[in-house]
Design an enzyme around this catalytic site. Structure first.
Site, PDB file in Angstrom:
ATOM      1  CE1 TYR A 263     -13.363   2.763  -7.705  1.00 12.25           C
ATOM      2  CE2 TYR A 263     -15.525   2.092  -8.559  1.00 12.25           C
ATOM      3  CZ  TYR A 263     -14.345   1.832  -7.990  1.00 12.25           C
ATOM      4  OH  TYR A 263     -14.313   0.706  -7.147  1.00 12.25           O
TER       5      TYR A 263
ATOM      6  CG  ASP B 184      -2.129   0.828   1.134  1.00 18.04           C
ATOM      7  OD1 ASP B 184      -2.052   2.085   0.753  1.00 18.04           O
ATOM      8  OD2 ASP B 184      -3.326   0.238   1.230  1.00 18.04           O
TER       9      ASP B 184
ATOM     10  CB  THR C  54     -14.499   0.871   1.833  1.00 14.73           C
ATOM     11  OG1 THR C  54     -14.858   1.442   0.584  1.00 14.73           O
ATOM     12  CG2 THR C  54     -14.386  -0.672   1.678  1.00 14.73           C
TER      13      THR C  54
ATOM     14  CE  LYS D 280     -12.051  -0.400  -9.286  1.00 17.49           C
ATOM     15  NZ  LYS D 280     -11.290  -1.360  -9.063  1.00 17.49           N
TER      16      LYS D 280
END
Length: 274
Positions: free
Chosen positions: A152, A37, A187, A156
């Site tokens: 986004y 990360d 999240t 994807k």
């Protein structure tokens, strides 16, 4: 869910959300996990809590040089690499006209070119060693034009196309390919979307937990599934709707109203707990 075989897994975006939950579950099942990360402190904290079967490394998935260092570090630490899980992603919310161009560019560079860079780096090594498993954490937005997070969703959709094209190219090799598509998941990314009225569509359906996605992900790895949708009972309808823009235009006002009501309820609940 029982692990049949211990595997070494490199997991990106592992400092929070789906990545952190997946790392915890994988280690509990007996796997060894390298948590990668850009938030290295967050990844290290989780790795330390998981014991000797976990380690952490800094990785900006846009950097090919960093990918090579991370692959080397993983093999040095655990002796081999069996599975790459491309999970890391970012989002910039807002109507496309209001999002700065550089944010659109960064979304594509991170969410699409980041996994592409890592996949191609590990592909060479997997081909050389004669086995490997490449796992892509995509999104149900890969099938839907999605107001409020247009770039986004575009990233994807591109990622799904690349993943399947590469899998077809490598179909005669011993490398396995799996792609999973979570729905809206609890999240930090979803919390960001909750604060932006433009992203109300994310709250039309029930939100799932990172632990739910992690369990689905680890099951897909064990079964070497080709493609997994979450939740499966909604997948067919979502995929059909995404290919029918006329129908989407007719339904969007209703869907946004439902989403905004859920979004406002979430904000109210959040304020009440502060």
């Amino acid at each position: 869910m029982k692990s049949r075989k211990q595997q070494v897994i490199l997991l990106t975006g592992a400092a929070s959300g789906i990545g952190a939950a997946s790392a915890r579950l994988a280690v509990s099942l007996g796997h060894q996990v390298m948590l990668a990360d850009v938030n290295i402190e967050g990844a290290r904290k989780i790795a330390e809590s998981l014991g000797e079967n976990a380690a952490a490394v800094n990785l900006d998935i846009r950097s090919s040089a960093q990918w090579e260092k991370v692959l080397d570090a993983t093999i040095k630490r655990f002796g081999r690499l069996d599975v790459l899980v491309n999970n890391a992603a970012i989002v910039f919310t807002g109507y496309a006209r209001d999002v700065p161009l550089e944010h659109h560019q960064r979304t594509i560079e991170t969410n699409f070119m980041g996994p592409v860079t890592g996949t191609l780096a590990v592909l060479r090594r997997f081909r050389e060693q004669g086995y490997g498993h490449i796992v892509t954490v995509c999104s149900m937005t890969a099938f839907l034009p999605f107001p409020g997070i247009a770039s986004y969703g575009a990233s994807k959709q591109a990622l799904r196309a690349f993943h399947h094209a590469l899998a077809l190219e490598e179909r005669h090799t011993p490398i396995h390919f799996t792609i999973v598509h979570p729905t809206s998941t609890e999240t930090p990314m979803l919390e960001q979307e909750a604060q932006d009225d433009a992203s109300s569509l994310a709250f039309v359906s029930d939100v799932v937990t990172p632990e739910f996605v992690a369990e689905t992900l680890l099951t897909a790895i064990r079964k070497k599934s080709v493609e997994v949708f979450m939740p499966p009972e909604q997948a067919r309808a979502i995929r059909m709707l995404g290919t029918d823009p006329k129908k989407m235009r007719k339904l969007l006002d209703t869907m946004e109203t439902i989403g905004k009501d859920a979004q406002l309820a979430r904000r109210a609940a959040s304020s009440a707990h502060k």
